[in-house]
Design a protein around this motif. Structure first.
Motif, PDB file in Angstrom:
ATOM      1  N   VAL A 164       0.984  -1.303   0.049  1.00  0.00           N
ATOM      2  CA  VAL A 164       0.018  -0.032   0.064  1.00  0.00           C
ATOM      3  C   VAL A 164       0.836   1.170   0.044  1.00  0.00           C
ATOM      4  O   VAL A 164       1.747   1.301   0.672  1.00  0.00           O
ATOM      5  CB  VAL A 164      -0.903   0.006   1.343  1.00  0.00           C
ATOM      6  N   LYS A 182      -8.229   8.081   1.083  1.00  0.00           N
ATOM      7  CA  LYS A 182      -9.607   7.811   0.751  1.00  0.00           C
ATOM      8  C   LYS A 182     -10.347   8.855   1.210  1.00  0.00           C
ATOM      9  O   LYS A 182     -10.449   8.945   2.514  1.00  0.00           O
ATOM     10  CB  LYS A 182     -10.135   6.203   1.178  1.00  0.00           C
ATOM     11  N   LEU A 206      -8.603   7.802   5.061  1.00  0.00           N
ATOM     12  CA  LEU A 206      -7.316   7.168   5.077  1.00  0.00           C
ATOM     13  C   LEU A 206      -6.624   8.321   4.268  1.00  0.00           C
ATOM     14  O   LEU A 206      -7.181   8.795   3.584  1.00  0.00           O
ATOM     15  CB  LEU A 206      -7.139   5.947   3.979  1.00  0.00           C
ATOM     16  N   VAL A 250      -1.468   6.712   3.305  1.00  0.00           N
ATOM     17  CA  VAL A 250      -1.141   5.432   3.975  1.00  0.00           C
ATOM     18  C   VAL A 250      -0.206   4.532   3.328  1.00  0.00           C
ATOM     19  O   VAL A 250      -0.616   4.363   2.267  1.00  0.00           O
ATOM     20  CB  VAL A 250      -2.497   4.687   4.741  1.00  0.00           C
ATOM     21  N   LYS A 296     -10.247   1.444   9.510  1.00  0.00           N
ATOM     22  CA  LYS A 296      -9.828   0.065   9.349  1.00  0.00           C
ATOM     23  C   LYS A 296     -10.849  -0.521   8.379  1.00  0.00           C
ATOM     24  O   LYS A 296     -10.149  -1.373   7.321  1.00  0.00           O
ATOM     25  CB  LYS A 296     -10.185  -0.873  10.789  1.00  0.00           C
ATOM     26  N   THR A 326     -12.457   0.674   5.923  1.00  0.00           N
ATOM     27  CA  THR A 326     -12.160   1.202   4.474  1.00  0.00           C
ATOM     28  C   THR A 326     -11.075   0.547   4.034  1.00  0.00           C
ATOM     29  O   THR A 326     -10.988   0.394   2.762  1.00  0.00           O
ATOM     30  CB  THR A 326     -12.084   2.810   4.676  1.00  0.00           C
ATOM     31  N   LEU A 327      -9.786   0.453   4.591  1.00  0.00           N
ATOM     32  CA  LEU A 327      -8.648  -0.166   4.029  1.00  0.00           C
ATOM     33  C   LEU A 327      -9.007  -1.516   3.740  1.00  0.00           C
ATOM     34  O   LEU A 327      -8.488  -1.938   2.719  1.00  0.00           O
ATOM     35  CB  LEU A 327      -7.573   0.030   5.397  1.00  0.00           C
ATOM     36  N   ALA A 363     -10.116   3.427  -4.106  1.00  0.00           N
ATOM     37  CA  ALA A 363      -9.178   4.567  -3.478  1.00  0.00           C
ATOM     38  C   ALA A 363      -9.285   5.805  -4.179  1.00  0.00           C
ATOM     39  O   ALA A 363      -9.620   5.865  -5.430  1.00  0.00           O
ATOM     40  CB  ALA A 363      -7.640   4.086  -3.515  1.00  0.00           C
ATOM     41  N   VAL A 401      -2.274   0.382  -4.718  1.00  0.00           N
ATOM     42  CA  VAL A 401      -2.377  -0.911  -3.767  1.00  0.00           C
ATOM     43  C   VAL A 401      -2.360  -2.233  -4.569  1.00  0.00           C
ATOM     44  O   VAL A 401      -2.783  -2.316  -5.936  1.00  0.00           O
ATOM     45  CB  VAL A 401      -3.973  -1.012  -3.264  1.00  0.00           C
ATOM     46  N   ILE A 419      -3.910   2.295  13.165  1.00  0.00           N
ATOM     47  CA  ILE A 419      -4.558   3.487  12.372  1.00  0.00           C
ATOM     48  C   ILE A 419      -5.246   4.383  13.459  1.00  0.00           C
ATOM     49  O   ILE A 419      -5.891   4.056  14.322  1.00  0.00           O
ATOM     50  CB  ILE A 419      -5.458   3.077  11.402  1.00  0.00           C
TER      51      ILE A 419
END
Ligand code: ATP
Length: 305
Positions: free
Chosen positions: A7, A12, A20, A23, A43, A45-46, A56, A61, A202
């Motif tokens: 990543v 985001k 995000l 990250v 978390k 969302t990731l 994203a 990614v 996070i």
């Protein structure tokens, strides 16, 4: 070891919310990661982006070296178990059969054994399952799929303590026999602290910590004793939190501590303990915002960034 996930500068944004914020990290194969953070940290969302269920805003990614969107090679090797998972109206056995068809590594015998362990009625319609039973079903699918990359996002809503322990035990035993990359997102940090090999923390969309659990244990310490001695000791680290009682103090401090520091603490008449993972997470996230948990008689010195 080759990275399973990379990543890079992932951001985001939803309307008005940065879930995000630039990250970057990587996941290596055959490790259990704890993806930790407060409510709304980013978390889910990731994990959604890593499993191609969300897009994203910017950043890169890769999963198994490829981008995951509409990529069968990647998605067939990935399993994502969500807290809010819903299933079509059908019997538990049909749900398990459907899961077995999409996961090439599926182990029917293991699924059967887990169904017994969790006492899940195979013939019952999923609509008639209790909240905890639904969580068990998700866990069974997540474990029996044996996907090389498995995400568990708060998988145990409504699950009792016995069932949670069964989950931890089976996960660890099966991971030992069939190593894979597991990402476990949870707020029950104490319960999983022995399970987690690597911590990703996070906070408000930013990656605050990317560390081996074992390394972290030696880096975040709680020191207690006479206030002046605590002051002296904490000069060498970043103080995350402090409570006072009369002439004594108890401080959580982060630094590169070694045997010499332990000797120094002893000479100063201080007691030194490794912070629990839960304590470390609470202290790091509150030190960053400067807010102490409600009701705590604490001063949070904002030395840590
Ligand atoms: N579809 C969406 N539209 C707008 N904002 C969203 C959406 N999904 C998530 N968010 C926001 O993005 C932020 C991160 O949410 P996310 O669900 O990723 O957090 P989380 O760390 O999984 O939280 P929790 O531990 O409470 O499940 C939150 O502020 C949330 O309100």
């Amino acid at each position: 070891m080759s990275p399973v996930v990379t990543v890079t500068d992932l951001t985001k944004r939803y309307r008005g919310v940065t879930a995000l914020d630039r990250v970057s990290f990587s996941l290596t194969e055959n490790r259990i990661y704890g993806l930790l953070g407060r409510n709304g940290a980013g978390k889910t969302t990731l994990m959604q982006i890593l499993t191609a269920q969300n897009f994203a805003t910017s950043g890169e990614v890769t999963v198994f070296g490829e981008q995951p969107y509409e990529n069968e090679r990647v998605l067939s090797r990935t399993s994502f178990i969500k807290e809010s998972q819903t299933y079509p109206s059908m019997g538990v056995h049909h749900v398990l059969r459907a899961a077995s068809l999409v996961h090439p590594g599926w182990d029917d015998e293991f699924a059967q054994q887990l169904t017994d362990d969790f006492r899940l009625p195979l013939r019952r319609n999923v609509r008639k399952l209790s909240r905890g039973m639904l969580s068990s079903l998700g866990i069974i699918i997540g474990l029996a799929s044996r996907a090389p990359l498995t995400f568990f996002d708060e998988p145990y809503l409504g699950l009792d303590a016995v069932a949670r322990q069964i989950f931890y035990d089976r996960l660890l035993a099966d991971y030992t026999e069939h190593p894979r990359t597991v990402v476990l997102s949870t707020h029950l940090i104490d319960e999983v602290s022995e399970l987690i090999e690597h911590v990703l923390l996070i906070d408000a969309g930013r990656l605050l910590l990317d560390a081996e659990a074992e390394t972290l244990r030696g880096q975040v310490l709680t020191v207690s004793g006479p206030t002046a001695a605590v002051d002296e000791f904490t000069r060498t680290g970043a103080e995350l939190h402090r409570t006072r009682l009369g002439g004594t103090a108890r401080a959580t401090v982060r630094g590169d501590f070694g045997p010499a520091d332990h000797d120094r603490a002893r000479t100063l008449g201080l007691m030194l303990e490794a912070s629990s993972l839960q304590d470390t997470v609470v202290r790091l996230t509150t030190a960053r915002t400067g807010s102490a948990p409600a009701g705590a008689e604490a001063t949070s010195k904002e030395k840590f960034r």
